[in-house]
Scaffold this motif. Structure first.
Motif, PDB file in Angstrom:
ATOM      1  N   VAL A 129     -10.645  -3.767   0.039  1.00  0.00           N
ATOM      2  CA  VAL A 129      -9.285  -4.296   0.248  1.00  0.00           C
ATOM      3  C   VAL A 129      -8.260  -3.193   0.034  1.00  0.00           C
ATOM      4  CG1 VAL A 129      -7.515  -5.852  -0.678  1.00  0.00           C
ATOM      5  CG2 VAL A 129      -9.823  -6.675  -0.355  1.00  0.00           C
ATOM      6  N   ILE A 130      -8.381  -2.478  -1.056  1.00  0.00           N
ATOM      7  CA  ILE A 130      -7.409  -1.433  -1.374  1.00  0.00           C
ATOM      8  C   ILE A 130      -7.415  -0.346  -0.307  1.00  0.00           C
ATOM      9  CG2 ILE A 130      -6.807   0.367  -3.032  1.00  0.00           C
ATOM     10  CD1 ILE A 130      -7.897  -1.549  -5.221  1.00  0.00           C
ATOM     11  N   GLU A 156      -8.466  -0.553   2.818  1.00  0.00           N
ATOM     12  CA  GLU A 156      -8.010  -1.092   4.107  1.00  0.00           C
ATOM     13  C   GLU A 156      -6.496  -1.275   4.110  1.00  0.00           C
ATOM     14  OE1 GLU A 156      -8.941  -2.133   7.976  1.00  0.00           O
ATOM     15  OE2 GLU A 156     -10.274  -1.363   6.432  1.00  0.00           O
ATOM     16  N   VAL A 157      -5.945  -1.753   3.004  1.00  0.00           N
ATOM     17  CA  VAL A 157      -4.495  -1.940   2.915  1.00  0.00           C
ATOM     18  C   VAL A 157      -3.779  -0.600   2.978  1.00  0.00           C
ATOM     19  CG1 VAL A 157      -2.641  -2.626   1.327  1.00  0.00           C
ATOM     20  CG2 VAL A 157      -4.524  -4.187   1.798  1.00  0.00           C
ATOM     21  N   LYS A 158      -4.281   0.381   2.259  1.00  0.00           N
ATOM     22  CA  LYS A 158      -3.662   1.715   2.299  1.00  0.00           C
ATOM     23  C   LYS A 158      -3.664   2.258   3.729  1.00  0.00           C
ATOM     24  CE  LYS A 158      -5.304   4.658  -0.664  1.00  0.00           C
ATOM     25  NZ  LYS A 158      -6.123   5.359  -1.680  1.00  0.00           N
ATOM     26  N   GLN A 159      -4.800   2.160   4.393  1.00  0.00           N
ATOM     27  CA  GLN A 159      -4.914   2.665   5.763  1.00  0.00           C
ATOM     28  C   GLN A 159      -4.000   1.890   6.715  1.00  0.00           C
ATOM     29  OE1 GLN A 159      -8.894   2.380   7.276  1.00  0.00           O
ATOM     30  NE2 GLN A 159      -8.425   3.512   9.128  1.00  0.00           N
ATOM     31  N   SER A 160      -3.993   0.569   6.612  1.00  0.00           N
ATOM     32  CA  SER A 160      -3.157  -0.249   7.501  1.00  0.00           C
ATOM     33  C   SER A 160      -1.675   0.003   7.260  1.00  0.00           C
ATOM     34  CB  SER A 160      -3.460  -1.733   7.295  1.00  0.00           C
ATOM     35  OG  SER A 160      -4.772  -2.021   7.675  1.00  0.00           O
ATOM     36  N   TYR A 161      -1.288   0.135   5.998  1.00  0.00           N
ATOM     37  CA  TYR A 161       0.112   0.394   5.689  1.00  0.00           C
ATOM     38  C   TYR A 161       0.554   1.716   6.302  1.00  0.00           C
ATOM     39  CZ  TYR A 161       4.491   0.956   3.217  1.00  0.00           C
ATOM     40  OH  TYR A 161       5.825   1.136   2.934  1.00  0.00           O
ATOM     41  N   LEU A 162      -0.277   2.739   6.172  1.00  0.00           N
ATOM     42  CA  LEU A 162       0.073   4.046   6.726  1.00  0.00           C
ATOM     43  C   LEU A 162       0.153   4.003   8.252  1.00  0.00           C
ATOM     44  CD1 LEU A 162      -2.074   6.329   4.414  1.00  0.00           C
ATOM     45  CD2 LEU A 162       0.386   5.932   4.309  1.00  0.00           C
ATOM     46  N   ILE A 163      -0.675   3.189   8.886  1.00  0.00           N
ATOM     47  CA  ILE A 163      -0.652   3.086  10.352  1.00  0.00           C
ATOM     48  C   ILE A 163       0.560   2.284  10.822  1.00  0.00           C
ATOM     49  CG2 ILE A 163      -1.824   2.042  12.333  1.00  0.00           C
ATOM     50  CD1 ILE A 163      -4.483   2.813  10.951  1.00  0.00           C
ATOM     51  N   PHE A 164       0.784   1.111  10.214  1.00  0.00           N
ATOM     52  CA  PHE A 164       1.824   0.209  10.709  1.00  0.00           C
ATOM     53  C   PHE A 164       3.220   0.545  10.199  1.00  0.00           C
ATOM     54  CE2 PHE A 164      -1.911  -2.774  10.928  1.00  0.00           C
ATOM     55  CZ  PHE A 164      -2.031  -2.698  12.298  1.00  0.00           C
ATOM     56  N   CYS A 165       3.327   0.992   8.985  1.00  0.00           N
ATOM     57  CA  CYS A 165       4.643   1.201   8.390  1.00  0.00           C
ATOM     58  C   CYS A 165       5.068   2.664   8.354  1.00  0.00           C
ATOM     59  CB  CYS A 165       4.664   0.617   6.976  1.00  0.00           C
ATOM     60  SG  CYS A 165       4.372  -1.159   6.956  1.00  0.00           S
ATOM     61  N   ASN A 166       4.182   3.558   8.708  1.00  0.00           N
ATOM     62  CA  ASN A 166       4.522   4.976   8.748  1.00  0.00           C
ATOM     63  C   ASN A 166       3.803   5.637   9.925  1.00  0.00           C
ATOM     64  OD1 ASN A 166       5.592   7.450   8.023  1.00  0.00           O
ATOM     65  ND2 ASN A 166       4.042   7.853   6.473  1.00  0.00           N
ATOM     66  N   PRO A 167       4.076   5.162  11.145  1.00  0.00           N
ATOM     67  CA  PRO A 167       3.341   5.685  12.306  1.00  0.00           C
ATOM     68  C   PRO A 167       3.619   7.161  12.594  1.00  0.00           C
ATOM     69  CG  PRO A 167       5.121   4.260  13.027  1.00  0.00           C
ATOM     70  CD  PRO A 167       5.052   4.153  11.534  1.00  0.00           C
ATOM     71  N   ALA A 179       2.211  -6.983  -0.832  1.00  0.00           N
ATOM     72  CA  ALA A 179       1.755  -7.664  -2.049  1.00  0.00           C
ATOM     73  C   ALA A 179       0.567  -6.929  -2.679  1.00  0.00           C
ATOM     74  CB  ALA A 179       1.381  -9.108  -1.730  1.00  0.00           C
ATOM     75  N   ILE A 180      -0.362  -6.470  -1.862  1.00  0.00           N
ATOM     76  CA  ILE A 180      -1.515  -5.734  -2.393  1.00  0.00           C
ATOM     77  C   ILE A 180      -1.066  -4.401  -2.985  1.00  0.00           C
ATOM     78  CG2 ILE A 180      -3.667  -4.541  -1.799  1.00  0.00           C
ATOM     79  CD1 ILE A 180      -4.068  -7.513  -1.876  1.00  0.00           C
ATOM     80  N   LEU A 181      -0.174  -3.716  -2.290  1.00  0.00           N
ATOM     81  CA  LEU A 181       0.323  -2.444  -2.816  1.00  0.00           C
ATOM     82  C   LEU A 181       1.082  -2.643  -4.132  1.00  0.00           C
ATOM     83  CD1 LEU A 181       1.440  -0.649   0.451  1.00  0.00           C
ATOM     84  CD2 LEU A 181      -0.540  -0.123  -0.968  1.00  0.00           C
ATOM     85  N   GLU A 182       1.841  -3.738  -4.233  1.00  0.00           N
ATOM     86  CA  GLU A 182       2.546  -4.033  -5.482  1.00  0.00           C
ATOM     87  C   GLU A 182       1.568  -4.342  -6.609  1.00  0.00           C
ATOM     88  OE1 GLU A 182       5.210  -7.249  -4.738  1.00  0.00           O
ATOM     89  OE2 GLU A 182       6.622  -6.008  -3.621  1.00  0.00           O
ATOM     90  N   ALA A 183       0.459  -4.976  -6.271  1.00  0.00           N
ATOM     91  CA  ALA A 183      -0.520  -5.339  -7.294  1.00  0.00           C
ATOM     92  C   ALA A 183      -1.379  -4.158  -7.734  1.00  0.00           C
ATOM     93  CB  ALA A 183      -1.421  -6.455  -6.777  1.00  0.00           C
ATOM     94  N   THR A 184      -1.430  -3.119  -6.929  1.00  0.00           N
ATOM     95  CA  THR A 184      -2.313  -1.995  -7.252  1.00  0.00           C
ATOM     96  C   THR A 184      -1.537  -0.691  -7.418  1.00  0.00           C
ATOM     97  OG1 THR A 184      -2.765  -1.670  -4.885  1.00  0.00           O
ATOM     98  CG2 THR A 184      -4.331  -3.019  -6.140  1.00  0.00           C
ATOM     99  N   VAL A 185      -1.050  -0.133  -6.341  1.00  0.00           N
ATOM    100  CA  VAL A 185      -0.432   1.192  -6.354  1.00  0.00           C
ATOM    101  C   VAL A 185       0.862   1.216  -7.157  1.00  0.00           C
ATOM    102  CG1 VAL A 185       0.524   3.036  -4.917  1.00  0.00           C
ATOM    103  CG2 VAL A 185      -1.468   1.750  -4.120  1.00  0.00           C
ATOM    104  N   PHE A 186       1.714   0.229  -6.938  1.00  0.00           N
ATOM    105  CA  PHE A 186       3.048   0.239  -7.538  1.00  0.00           C
ATOM    106  C   PHE A 186       3.175  -0.687  -8.738  1.00  0.00           C
ATOM    107  CE2 PHE A 186       3.662   1.302  -3.019  1.00  0.00           C
ATOM    108  CZ  PHE A 186       4.108   2.603  -3.182  1.00  0.00           C
ATOM    109  N   CYS A 187       2.057  -1.156  -9.271  1.00  0.00           N
ATOM    110  CA  CYS A 187       2.095  -2.075 -10.406  1.00  0.00           C
ATOM    111  C   CYS A 187       2.476  -1.308 -11.672  1.00  0.00           C
ATOM    112  CB  CYS A 187       0.752  -2.751 -10.590  1.00  0.00           C
ATOM    113  SG  CYS A 187       0.812  -4.028 -11.842  1.00  0.00           S
TER     114      CYS A 187
END
Length: 167
Positions: A29-30, A32-43, A122-130
């Motif tokens: 999950v972590i 996949e979320v990191k990869q998806s965030y970088l693709i969709f929110c920082n193309p 939400a996943i990034l807040e729960a892990t990376v930025f918590c």
């Protein structure tokens, strides 16, 4: 594990399979979320402090995602239906079958979830930025809300899982 019924109940076998896959799937999950965030929110691949922090996050202990995982595991058991073991003719044990089925379903759900920006955040807040208990609680509530809307199911602590009534 506390067993109240007979040992070969489908739900007990499935719960054990889900517990065995927990750390592997939470790491998935972590990642996949990191990869998806970088693709969709920082193309464009612009490296600011946020992106560097996401890319450098290596903590594979996903304690803040335990409720999320347990909710998805419960929904999977709810959606499968009966507790009757099916007849398997391919030589696989029920445990192996449930390991495989759970893994495939969970990964498919997470891939679908990663298309939603709210889930990614939400996943990034729960892990990376918590940065504390309060932030983890807020992220957990966001994930509960996301799951409730995605599956149209309401999860109650004492009542169990109930279909939401559409007005």
């Amino acid at each position: 594990m506390d067993r109240k019924y007979f040992l070969l109940d489908k739900n007990y076998i499935l719960k054990e399979a889900q517990l065995q896959k927990k750390s592997e799937l939470l790491d998935f999950v972590i990642d996949e979320v990191k990869q998806s965030y970088l693709i969709f929110c920082n193309p464009l691949g612009i490296e600011d402090d946020t992106i560097v922090r996401i890319k450098s996050f290596r903590d594979n202990i996903a304690n803040n995602l335990n409720n999320f995982y347990d909710s998805l595991a419960g929904i999977f058991r709810y959606k499968i239906g009966t507790n009757q073991l099916e007849l398997l003719f391919d030589g696989e044990s029920h445990y192996e079958k449930y390991l495989k089925d759970w893994d495939q379903t969970f990964r498919g759900w997470v891939n679908d979830f990663c298309r939603h920006e709210r889930f990614l955040k939400a996943i990034l807040e729960a892990t990376v930025f918590c940065e504390g208990e309060h932030m983890a609680l807020l992220a957990d509530n966001r994930l509960k809300y996301f799951i409730t809307n995605y599956f149209e199911l309401k999860i109650y602590k004492y009542k169990g899982i109930i279909n939401m009534k559409v007005a």
